[in-house]
Scaffold this active site. Structure first.
Site, PDB file in Angstrom:
ATOM      1  N   ARG A   1     106.718  28.811  32.553  1.00 21.11           N
ATOM      2  CA  ARG A   1     105.667  27.905  33.021  1.00 21.11           C
ATOM      3  C   ARG A   1     106.168  27.048  34.192  1.00 21.11           C
ATOM      4  NH1 ARG A   1     101.144  26.643  30.137  1.00 21.11           N
ATOM      5  NH2 ARG A   1     100.761  25.591  32.110  1.00 21.11           N
TER       6      ARG A   1
ATOM      7  N   ARG B   1      93.568  18.864  33.615  1.00 21.30           N
ATOM      8  CA  ARG B   1      93.310  19.508  32.309  1.00 21.30           C
ATOM      9  C   ARG B   1      92.101  18.807  31.709  1.00 21.30           C
ATOM     10  NH1 ARG B   1      97.088  21.546  27.381  1.00 21.30           N
ATOM     11  NH2 ARG B   1      97.494  23.087  28.994  1.00 21.30           N
TER      12      ARG B   1
ATOM     13  N   SER C   1      90.696  26.409  19.645  1.00 17.09           N
ATOM     14  CA  SER C   1      91.167  25.746  20.863  1.00 17.09           C
ATOM     15  C   SER C   1      90.879  24.252  20.827  1.00 17.09           C
ATOM     16  CB  SER C   1      90.490  26.377  22.085  1.00 17.09           C
ATOM     17  OG  SER C   1      91.090  27.613  22.388  1.00 17.09           O
ATOM     18  N   MET C   2      91.565  23.526  21.708  1.00 19.20           N
ATOM     19  CA  MET C   2      91.339  22.074  21.790  1.00 19.20           C
ATOM     20  C   MET C   2      89.872  21.811  22.134  1.00 19.20           C
ATOM     21  SD  MET C   2      94.754  20.749  23.761  1.00 19.20           S
ATOM     22  CE  MET C   2      94.952  22.151  24.852  1.00 19.20           C
TER      23      MET C   2
ATOM     24  N   CYS D   1     100.915  31.883  24.224  1.00 17.41           N
ATOM     25  CA  CYS D   1     101.065  30.784  25.188  1.00 17.41           C
ATOM     26  C   CYS D   1     101.616  29.522  24.546  1.00 17.41           C
ATOM     27  CB  CYS D   1      99.729  30.503  25.859  1.00 17.41           C
ATOM     28  SG  CYS D   1      98.453  29.912  24.722  1.00 17.41           S
ATOM     29  N   LEU D   2     101.470  29.399  23.199  1.00 16.95           N
ATOM     30  CA  LEU D   2     101.894  28.232  22.431  1.00 16.95           C
ATOM     31  C   LEU D   2     100.989  27.032  22.777  1.00 16.95           C
ATOM     32  CD1 LEU D   2     105.784  28.479  22.839  1.00 16.95           C
ATOM     33  CD2 LEU D   2     104.338  29.693  21.211  1.00 16.95           C
TER      34      LEU D   2
ATOM     35  N   ASP E   1      96.615  33.846  20.526  1.00 15.71           N
ATOM     36  CA  ASP E   1      96.594  32.408  20.822  1.00 15.71           C
ATOM     37  C   ASP E   1      95.981  31.750  19.592  1.00 15.71           C
ATOM     38  OD1 ASP E   1      96.473  29.902  22.049  1.00 15.71           O
ATOM     39  OD2 ASP E   1      94.754  30.399  23.324  1.00 15.71           O
TER      40      ASP E   1
ATOM     41  N   HIS F   1      92.694  29.348  32.248  1.00 12.12           N
ATOM     42  CA  HIS F   1      94.035  28.739  32.201  1.00 12.12           C
ATOM     43  C   HIS F   1      94.931  29.515  33.185  1.00 12.12           C
ATOM     44  CE1 HIS F   1      97.292  26.381  30.926  1.00 12.12           C
ATOM     45  NE2 HIS F   1      97.429  26.757  29.664  1.00 12.12           N
TER      46      HIS F   1
ATOM     47  N   GLN G   1      98.877  29.579  33.079  1.00  7.53           N
ATOM     48  CA  GLN G   1      99.407  30.389  31.989  1.00  7.53           C
ATOM     49  C   GLN G   1      99.442  31.870  32.394  1.00  7.53           C
ATOM     50  OE1 GLN G   1     100.469  29.049  28.888  1.00  7.53           O
ATOM     51  NE2 GLN G   1     101.379  31.071  28.760  1.00  7.53           N
TER      52      GLN G   1
ATOM     53  N   THR H   1     102.070  19.960  26.096  1.00 10.43           N
ATOM     54  CA  THR H   1     103.540  19.935  26.160  1.00 10.43           C
ATOM     55  C   THR H   1     104.001  20.724  27.385  1.00 10.43           C
ATOM     56  OG1 THR H   1     103.760  19.767  23.766  1.00 10.43           O
ATOM     57  CG2 THR H   1     105.686  20.569  24.958  1.00 10.43           C
ATOM     58  N   ARG H   2     103.741  22.040  27.367  1.00 12.58           N
ATOM     59  CA  ARG H   2     104.253  22.913  28.421  1.00 12.58           C
ATOM     60  C   ARG H   2     103.681  22.595  29.800  1.00 12.58           C
ATOM     61  NH1 ARG H   2     104.876  24.934  23.625  1.00 12.58           N
ATOM     62  NH2 ARG H   2     102.931  23.826  23.342  1.00 12.58           N
TER      63      ARG H   2
END
Ligand code: CP
Ligand code: NVA
Length: 320
Positions: free
Chosen positions: A298, A108, A235-236, A271-272, A231, A135, A138, A58-59
């Protein structure tokens, strides 16, 4: 040509210039005459900016597309279902083709090695927009936010990270130490920071007269901290290990009790995207929380990255 892979690759002075540049764009964007200001910065007019994203966002997507548009460039989002990468085409061929037609590539990816391969084979600057190890965008945004709220140039600060040993804290710890902020990291037993980051962090800490501590005790890390950060615990790309990781992180949620040992004027950062297991609503939506200012920053971090690594070809000299 310079790429932005990690904050680790920048000198202290270069990192400070990046944050100051982000602050400059924010001030001009928010308070100045945007049309007049933008006219001086249309360096990417008629060009494209590629976003090769193999993970959702998103960000990062919104801020990098917005930053590209600010400089007059046309952002092109190339998600994993949009291009041939990974299905019909290799990373190498994709890099050669995409970089032959665009001004820069925001990438990414999952593996850090994919970022290194992109850097090796691309004919245009690569801006790491998250990999499993770093990152950097960020970290630029986070240090801009800390500078605005707590002025790290004038105040001695301590940042406490309570959570996973992941991409976000890898760059954030190096970034904090580069500007003189003490860093205390609490992770569960069995979740340890990357040795390469620890070695680098220790070196910078000694050089800049800062404290860098690692513990498995979240209260010890949080004691007298001015900044509390966490966080996601998963994580992804780690979804397969979710149940086991959540068990490991029991007792690591940031809640009011933990915050009570921090400095009374502490700020909370994240960081969301955020999940309930790492922070309670009470803290996340409290007056101490600066998460939405952080998210907004950001955009200015992405502007600074394009300005320095693309418009200015990675040359920091005339930006001091
Ligand atoms: N903080 C961050 O990178 O958010 P996204 O994953 O939404 O881009
Ligand atoms: N550590 C998280 C950060 C998301 C912005 C992840 O890699 O998924």
């Amino acid at each position: 040509m310079r790429h932005l892979v990690s904050i680790k690759d920048l000198s202290d002075q270069e990192f400070k210039i990046l944050v100051d540049r982000a602050e400059y764009f924010k001030k001009m964007f928010k308070n100045g005459n945007i049309e007049e200001f933008q006219q001086q910065h249309l360096k990417l007019l008629g060009r494209t900016v590629a976003l090769i994203f193999t993970k959702r966002s998103t960000r990062t997507r919104i801020s990098t597309e917005g930053a590209a548009a600010f400089f007059g460039g046309q952002p092109m989002f190339l998600g994993k279902d949009d291009i041939q990468l990974g299905v019909n085409e290799s990373f190498y061929d994709t890099t050669k083709v995409v970089s032959s037609m665009v001004s820069c590539i925001f990438a990414r990816v999952n593996q850090h090695q994919d970022i290194l391969n992109l850097c090796k084979d691309s004919s245009v600057p690569i801006i790491n927009s998250l990999c499993d190890k770093y990152h950097p965008l960020q970290a630029i945004c986070d240090l801009l936010t800390i500078k605005e709220k707590l002025n790290y140039n004038q105040n001695k600060l301590k940042l406490a990270w309570i959570g996973d040993a992941n991409n976000v804290i890898n760059d954030m710890s190096i970034a904090c130490l580069k500007v003189g902020i003490d860093v205390a990291i609490a992770t569960p037993i069995g979740i340890e920071m990357d040795n390469e980051i620890v070695d680098e962090a220790k070196k910078i800490a000694i050089k800049n007269n800062c404290k860098f501590t690692l513990t498995h005790d979240s209260k010890e890390a949080s004691k007298d901290a001015h900044i509390l950060v966490t966080d996601t615990f998963v994580s992804m790309g780690e979804e397969f290990a979710k149940a086991a990781k959540l068990r490991q992180f029991k007792g690591f949620q940031i809640n009011s009790e933990l915050c009570s040992v921090a400095d009374p004027n502490y700020v909370f950062m994240h960081c969301l995207p955020r999940h309930h297991e790492e922070v309670t609503d009470e803290v996340f939506y409290s007056d101490h929380s600066i998460v939405f200012d952080e998210a907004e920053n950001r955009l200015y971090a992405a502007m600074a990255a394009i300005d320095i690594f693309v418009n200015n070809k990675g040359n920091f000299d005339n930006l001091v």
